[in-house]
Design a protein around this motif. Structure first.
Motif, PDB file in Angstrom:
ATOM      1  N   GLY A   1      -9.706   5.978  18.754  1.00  0.00           N
ATOM      2  CA  GLY A   1      -8.740   5.419  19.454  1.00  0.00           C
ATOM      3  C   GLY A   1      -7.353   6.389  19.430  1.00  0.00           C
ATOM      4  N   GLY A   2      -7.744   7.544  18.944  1.00  0.00           N
ATOM      5  CA  GLY A   2      -6.467   8.422  18.796  1.00  0.00           C
ATOM      6  C   GLY A   2      -5.675   8.125  17.336  1.00  0.00           C
ATOM      7  N   ARG A   3      -6.217   7.311  16.649  1.00  0.00           N
ATOM      8  CA  ARG A   3      -5.370   6.948  15.461  1.00  0.00           C
ATOM      9  C   ARG A   3      -5.224   7.952  14.590  1.00  0.00           C
ATOM     10  NH1 ARG A   3      -5.314   0.336  14.489  1.00  0.00           N
ATOM     11  NH2 ARG A   3      -5.091  -0.286  16.509  1.00  0.00           N
ATOM     12  N   LEU A   4      -4.347   8.265  13.548  1.00  0.00           N
ATOM     13  CA  LEU A   4      -4.337   9.206  12.443  1.00  0.00           C
ATOM     14  C   LEU A   4      -5.135   8.458  11.330  1.00  0.00           C
ATOM     15  CD1 LEU A   4      -0.738  10.402  12.694  1.00  0.00           C
ATOM     16  CD2 LEU A   4      -2.743  11.236  13.811  1.00  0.00           C
ATOM     17  N   ASN A   5      -5.641   9.557  10.470  1.00  0.00           N
ATOM     18  CA  ASN A   5      -6.374   8.996   9.121  1.00  0.00           C
ATOM     19  C   ASN A   5      -5.414   8.450   8.438  1.00  0.00           C
ATOM     20  OD1 ASN A   5      -7.780  12.635   8.819  1.00  0.00           O
ATOM     21  ND2 ASN A   5      -8.740  10.608  10.183  1.00  0.00           N
ATOM     22  N   THR A   6      -5.961   7.667   7.471  1.00  0.00           N
ATOM     23  CA  THR A   6      -5.285   6.632   6.567  1.00  0.00           C
ATOM     24  C   THR A   6      -4.165   7.269   5.771  1.00  0.00           C
ATOM     25  OG1 THR A   6      -7.214   5.310   6.367  1.00  0.00           O
ATOM     26  CG2 THR A   6      -5.881   5.135   4.471  1.00  0.00           C
ATOM     27  N   CYS A   7      -3.028   6.526   5.635  1.00  0.00           N
ATOM     28  CA  CYS A   7      -1.911   6.958   5.170  1.00  0.00           C
ATOM     29  C   CYS A   7      -0.995   5.742   5.298  1.00  0.00           C
ATOM     30  CB  CYS A   7      -1.418   8.174   5.318  1.00  0.00           C
ATOM     31  SG  CYS A   7       0.227   8.446   4.242  1.00  0.00           S
ATOM     32  N   PHE A   8      -0.445   5.298   4.131  1.00  0.00           N
ATOM     33  CA  PHE A   8       0.802   4.190   4.286  1.00  0.00           C
ATOM     34  C   PHE A   8       1.878   4.824   3.327  1.00  0.00           C
ATOM     35  CE2 PHE A   8      -3.460   2.037   4.631  1.00  0.00           C
ATOM     36  CZ  PHE A   8      -3.261   1.319   5.601  1.00  0.00           C
TER      37      PHE A   8
ATOM     38  N   HIS B   1      -8.787  10.388   3.610  1.00  0.00           N
ATOM     39  CA  HIS B   1      -8.073   9.479   2.824  1.00  0.00           C
ATOM     40  C   HIS B   1      -7.344  10.402   1.647  1.00  0.00           C
ATOM     41  CE1 HIS B   1      -9.531   5.747   3.461  1.00  0.00           C
ATOM     42  NE2 HIS B   1     -10.428   6.245   4.097  1.00  0.00           N
ATOM     43  N   TYR B   2      -7.952  11.733   1.630  1.00  0.00           N
ATOM     44  CA  TYR B   2      -7.123  12.547   0.524  1.00  0.00           C
ATOM     45  C   TYR B   2      -7.055  14.189   1.317  1.00  0.00           C
ATOM     46  CZ  TYR B   2     -10.537  15.839  -1.558  1.00  0.00           C
ATOM     47  OH  TYR B   2     -11.740  16.827  -1.567  1.00  0.00           O
ATOM     48  N   GLY B   3      -7.707  14.460   2.329  1.00  0.00           N
ATOM     49  CA  GLY B   3      -7.830  15.719   2.923  1.00  0.00           C
ATOM     50  C   GLY B   3      -6.221  16.442   3.528  1.00  0.00           C
ATOM     51  N   GLY B   4      -5.306  15.470   3.411  1.00  0.00           N
ATOM     52  CA  GLY B   4      -3.972  15.989   3.770  1.00  0.00           C
ATOM     53  C   GLY B   4      -3.444  16.539   2.636  1.00  0.00           C
ATOM     54  N   LEU B   5      -3.616  16.430   1.550  1.00  0.00           N
ATOM     55  CA  LEU B   5      -3.005  16.892   0.268  1.00  0.00           C
ATOM     56  C   LEU B   5      -2.859  18.353   0.421  1.00  0.00           C
ATOM     57  CD1 LEU B   5      -4.504  14.813  -2.632  1.00  0.00           C
ATOM     58  CD2 LEU B   5      -2.377  14.602  -1.961  1.00  0.00           C
TER      59      LEU B   5
ATOM     60  N   GLN C   1       9.875   6.432  -3.375  1.00  0.00           N
ATOM     61  CA  GLN C   1       9.144   6.422  -1.978  1.00  0.00           C
ATOM     62  C   GLN C   1       7.548   6.784  -2.535  1.00  0.00           C
ATOM     63  OE1 GLN C   1      10.511   8.062   1.653  1.00  0.00           O
ATOM     64  NE2 GLN C   1      12.523   8.211   0.830  1.00  0.00           N
ATOM     65  N   LEU C   2       6.456   6.257  -1.987  1.00  0.00           N
ATOM     66  CA  LEU C   2       5.278   6.581  -2.447  1.00  0.00           C
ATOM     67  C   LEU C   2       4.238   6.548  -0.883  1.00  0.00           C
ATOM     68  CD1 LEU C   2       3.008   3.716  -3.756  1.00  0.00           C
ATOM     69  CD2 LEU C   2       5.618   3.562  -3.562  1.00  0.00           C
ATOM     70  N   LEU C   3       3.184   7.338  -1.129  1.00  0.00           N
ATOM     71  CA  LEU C   3       1.957   7.145  -0.253  1.00  0.00           C
ATOM     72  C   LEU C   3       0.917   6.688  -0.802  1.00  0.00           C
ATOM     73  CD1 LEU C   3       2.171  10.865   1.657  1.00  0.00           C
ATOM     74  CD2 LEU C   3       3.212   8.682   2.305  1.00  0.00           C
ATOM     75  N   ILE C   4       0.385   5.714  -0.105  1.00  0.00           N
ATOM     76  CA  ILE C   4      -1.137   5.243  -0.381  1.00  0.00           C
ATOM     77  C   ILE C   4      -2.200   5.851   0.288  1.00  0.00           C
ATOM     78  CG2 ILE C   4      -2.727   3.144  -0.648  1.00  0.00           C
ATOM     79  CD1 ILE C   4       0.156   1.495  -0.765  1.00  0.00           C
ATOM     80  N   ASP C   5      -2.894   6.535  -0.096  1.00  0.00           N
ATOM     81  CA  ASP C   5      -3.911   7.801   0.386  1.00  0.00           C
ATOM     82  C   ASP C   5      -2.911   8.763   1.247  1.00  0.00           C
ATOM     83  OD1 ASP C   5      -6.244   6.990  -0.521  1.00  0.00           O
ATOM     84  OD2 ASP C   5      -6.828   5.698   0.948  1.00  0.00           O
ATOM     85  N   CYS C   6      -3.833   9.867   1.583  1.00  0.00           N
ATOM     86  CA  CYS C   6      -3.128  11.078   2.135  1.00  0.00           C
ATOM     87  C   CYS C   6      -4.231  11.567   3.122  1.00  0.00           C
ATOM     88  CB  CYS C   6      -2.593  12.017   1.163  1.00  0.00           C
ATOM     89  SG  CYS C   6      -1.552  13.386   1.729  1.00  0.00           S
ATOM     90  N   GLY C   7      -4.706  11.037   4.062  1.00  0.00           N
ATOM     91  CA  GLY C   7      -5.614  11.489   5.092  1.00  0.00           C
ATOM     92  C   GLY C   7      -5.250  12.739   5.559  1.00  0.00           C
ATOM     93  N   ALA C   8      -5.991  13.601   6.249  1.00  0.00           N
ATOM     94  CA  ALA C   8      -5.793  14.927   6.727  1.00  0.00           C
ATOM     95  C   ALA C   8      -4.895  14.904   7.685  1.00  0.00           C
ATOM     96  CB  ALA C   8      -7.339  15.371   7.613  1.00  0.00           C
ATOM     97  N   THR C   9      -4.370  14.131   8.455  1.00  0.00           N
ATOM     98  CA  THR C   9      -3.288  14.027   9.542  1.00  0.00           C
ATOM     99  C   THR C   9      -2.053  13.533   8.923  1.00  0.00           C
ATOM    100  OG1 THR C   9      -4.146  12.103  10.165  1.00  0.00           O
ATOM    101  CG2 THR C   9      -5.048  13.831  11.495  1.00  0.00           C
ATOM    102  N   THR C  10      -1.805  13.337   7.420  1.00  0.00           N
ATOM    103  CA  THR C  10      -0.656  12.831   7.032  1.00  0.00           C
ATOM    104  C   THR C  10       0.501  13.702   7.232  1.00  0.00           C
ATOM    105  OG1 THR C  10      -1.774  11.692   5.460  1.00  0.00           O
ATOM    106  CG2 THR C  10       0.331  12.297   4.801  1.00  0.00           C
TER     107      THR C  10
END
Length: 251
Positions: A24-31, A74-78, A39-48
């Motif tokens: 659906g064109g949605r970005l990887n997981t990150c909140f 979930h972590y590939g954006g680090l 400020q914090l992030l919960i998960d850091c997907g590749a597109t974060t």
């Protein structure tokens, strides 16, 4: 004499709500979670990194990143986050809370993607490793970890994060497990992975299975996330709230 204590208000912004395939064109997981103090992030997907910049959120303002498991969405954006973080001269140190081995994995990714560009030992980054069923405390939050049922090699966990008097619980990627009941207990927001609508798949939840167990969940509010194409095709049949990129909530 009694004094009224003002409750902390959290602002949660969905940076990415998609699956590993960008359905659906949605970005990887990150909140992204913001309070008056952190400020914090919960998960850091590749597109974060791109998602943060779309929302006008500066990497140097992030103080904590909590990772559920070692899959790229979930972590590939680090690596990309840390490359940008390193050039911003941040005033506050960064803490990354994760299953064991995050620093080594991210350094290996940096060496592959940007050889010679960044050594993590040169950054003010504190890597805190957790085990399942452990409680990790920082200055501003408490993270409780729960083992979940996903690909074992990714070391999957769910996270229950307490900030002040607020609780955000997040399932990470998992099929149904009774641990989700305790994870969601009295949470102000329970973010629950629900990859499929009807299709049953090892390591992931489907909507029909979740509905069967819904009466056992005592959270105050639930958001579904991590939809694949089948789930997106059935949004008109979903009665529960769900995450969408850019969606924001005050807790």
């Amino acid at each position: 004499m009694e004094h009224n204590i003002k409750e902390e208000t959290l602002t949660l912004t969905v940076i990415g709500s998609g699956d590993a395939f960008g359905s659906g064109g949605r970005l990887n997981t990150c909140f992204h979670v913001q309070t008056s103090g952190t400020q914090l992030l919960i998960d850091c997907g590749a597109t974060t990194l791109s998602g943060l910049k779309q929302r006008g959120i500066r990497v140097e303002d992030i103080e904590v990143i909590a990772i559920t498991h070692f899959h790229g969405d979930h972590y590939g954006g680090l690596p990309f986050f840390l490359l940008d973080y390193a050039r911003q001269n941040p005033a506050n140190p960064l803490t990354i809370i994760s299953p064991p081995g995050c620093k080594e994995r991210v350094q290996s990714l940096l060496d592959l993607l940007y050889p010679g560009s960044l050594q993590l030992d040169n950054l003010a980054v504190d890597f805190i490793e957790y085990q399942p069923n452990e409680v990790v405390k920082t200055n501003n939050l408490v993270v409780q970890t729960f083992p979940v049922v996903h690909v074992a090699a990714a070391i999957p966990n769910a996270l229950r994060i307490k900030i002040g008097n607020k609780i955000i619980s997040y399932s990470g990627d998992t099929e149904w497990t009774p641990d989700l009941v305790e994870l969601a207990r009295s949470a102000d927001l329970f973010i629950c992975q629900c990859n499929f609508y009807k299709k049953m798949s090892k390591g992931h939840l489907d909507y029909q299975t979740l509905l069967q167990h819904l009466p056992t969940l005592s959270c105050k509010r639930i958001w579904l996330t991590h939809f694949d194409a089948e789930m997106l095709d059935n949004l008109d049949k979903i009665d529960l709230e769900y995450a969408e990129d850019g969606k924001q909530i005050l807790i």
